[in-house]
Design a protein around this motif. Structure first.
Motif, PDB file in Angstrom:
ATOM      1  N   CYS A   1       0.800  -1.240   0.000  1.00 17.40           N
ATOM      2  CA  CYS A   1       0.000   0.000   0.000  1.00 17.40           C
ATOM      3  C   CYS A   1       0.830   1.286   0.000  1.00 17.40           C
ATOM      4  O   CYS A   1       0.341   2.336  -0.366  1.00 17.40           O
ATOM      5  CB  CYS A   1      -0.930   0.006   1.198  1.00 17.40           C
ATOM      6  N   GLY A   2       2.060   1.219   0.463  1.00 15.81           N
ATOM      7  CA  GLY A   2       2.893   2.416   0.501  1.00 15.81           C
ATOM      8  C   GLY A   2       2.996   2.999   1.900  1.00 15.81           C
ATOM      9  O   GLY A   2       2.636   2.365   2.888  1.00 15.81           O
ATOM     10  N   PRO A   3       3.461   4.250   2.017  1.00 22.29           N
ATOM     11  CA  PRO A   3       3.693   4.852   3.335  1.00 22.29           C
ATOM     12  C   PRO A   3       2.397   5.333   3.998  1.00 22.29           C
ATOM     13  O   PRO A   3       1.434   5.691   3.335  1.00 22.29           O
ATOM     14  CB  PRO A   3       4.620   6.029   3.027  1.00 22.29           C
ATOM     15  N   PHE A   4       2.419   5.324   5.328  1.00 29.51           N
ATOM     16  CA  PHE A   4       1.331   5.899   6.127  1.00 29.51           C
ATOM     17  C   PHE A   4       1.907   6.339   7.463  1.00 29.51           C
ATOM     18  O   PHE A   4       2.987   5.913   7.865  1.00 29.51           O
ATOM     19  CB  PHE A   4       0.178   4.904   6.318  1.00 29.51           C
ATOM     20  N   ASP A   5       1.211   7.241   8.136  1.00 24.27           N
ATOM     21  CA  ASP A   5       1.658   7.787   9.419  1.00 24.27           C
ATOM     22  C   ASP A   5       0.840   7.183  10.548  1.00 24.27           C
ATOM     23  O   ASP A   5      -0.344   6.892  10.393  1.00 24.27           O
ATOM     24  CB  ASP A   5       1.505   9.308   9.443  1.00 24.27           C
ATOM     25  N   MET A   6       1.501   7.068  11.713  1.00 26.17           N
ATOM     26  CA  MET A   6       0.855   6.512  12.888  1.00 26.17           C
ATOM     27  C   MET A   6       1.214   7.408  14.075  1.00 26.17           C
ATOM     28  O   MET A   6       2.381   7.753  14.269  1.00 26.17           O
ATOM     29  CB  MET A   6       1.347   5.089  13.118  1.00 26.17           C
ATOM     30  N   ALA A   7       0.221   7.810  14.860  1.00 25.68           N
ATOM     31  CA  ALA A   7       0.460   8.638  16.043  1.00 25.68           C
ATOM     32  C   ALA A   7       0.662   7.724  17.245  1.00 25.68           C
ATOM     33  O   ALA A   7      -0.172   6.862  17.528  1.00 25.68           O
ATOM     34  CB  ALA A   7      -0.715   9.572  16.282  1.00 25.68           C
TER      35      ALA A   7
ATOM     36  N   PRO B   1       0.690  -2.999  11.877  1.00 25.90           N
ATOM     37  CA  PRO B   1      -0.167  -3.485  10.794  1.00 25.90           C
ATOM     38  C   PRO B   1      -0.596  -2.323   9.895  1.00 25.90           C
ATOM     39  O   PRO B   1      -0.849  -1.216  10.369  1.00 25.90           O
ATOM     40  CB  PRO B   1      -1.362  -4.101  11.510  1.00 25.90           C
ATOM     41  N   CYS B   2      -0.660  -2.583   8.610  1.00 26.58           N
ATOM     42  CA  CYS B   2      -1.061  -1.562   7.637  1.00 26.58           C
ATOM     43  C   CYS B   2      -2.511  -1.154   7.888  1.00 26.58           C
ATOM     44  O   CYS B   2      -3.347  -1.972   8.264  1.00 26.58           O
ATOM     45  CB  CYS B   2      -0.901  -2.115   6.219  1.00 26.58           C
ATOM     46  N   GLU B   3      -2.809   0.117   7.671  1.00 28.76           N
ATOM     47  CA  GLU B   3      -4.168   0.625   7.866  1.00 28.76           C
ATOM     48  C   GLU B   3      -5.144   0.041   6.850  1.00 28.76           C
ATOM     49  O   GLU B   3      -6.324  -0.121   7.135  1.00 28.76           O
ATOM     50  CB  GLU B   3      -4.166   2.152   7.764  1.00 28.76           C
TER      51      GLU B   3
END
Length: 93
Positions: free
Chosen positions: A11-17, A28-30
């Motif tokens: 899926c590529g990059p994502f941000d996590m707080a 785990p991927c969103e």
């Protein structure tokens, strides 16, 4: 809370707080819930504008070093009497 970046192979990059220091090596991927490795990035460093920096400094200084008033502030000028004769009979403050 800090933002950490992860990259999913599909899926590529994502941000996590997460709280500072609580980021895991894998999340785990969103979208697909597959394992995603943490990507180490440069921290977000930004300069504040000069007016905001002055305001923040004044706010911080007033918390433990409040300004001391030594004189009575000058009196405000009273408004000039109105040209309306009906207001001449009203009580003055």
């Amino acid at each position: 809370m800090a933002m950490y970046q992860y990259r999913c192979a599909g899926c590529g990059p994502f941000d996590m707080a997460r709280p500072i220091g609580r980021a895991l090596a894998e999340e785990p991927c969103e979208n697909c819930a597959g394992p995603s490795r943490r990507v180490f990035t440069a921290p977000l460093l930004a300069r504040t504008s000069a007016p905001l920096a002055r305001a923040l400094h004044a706010q911080e200084a007033s918390a433990h070093e409040p300004r001391i008033v030594t004189d009575v502030p000058p009196a405000r000028r009273r408004p000039t009497p109105s040209a309306d004769p009906r207001q001449a009979g009203l009580p003055r403050p």
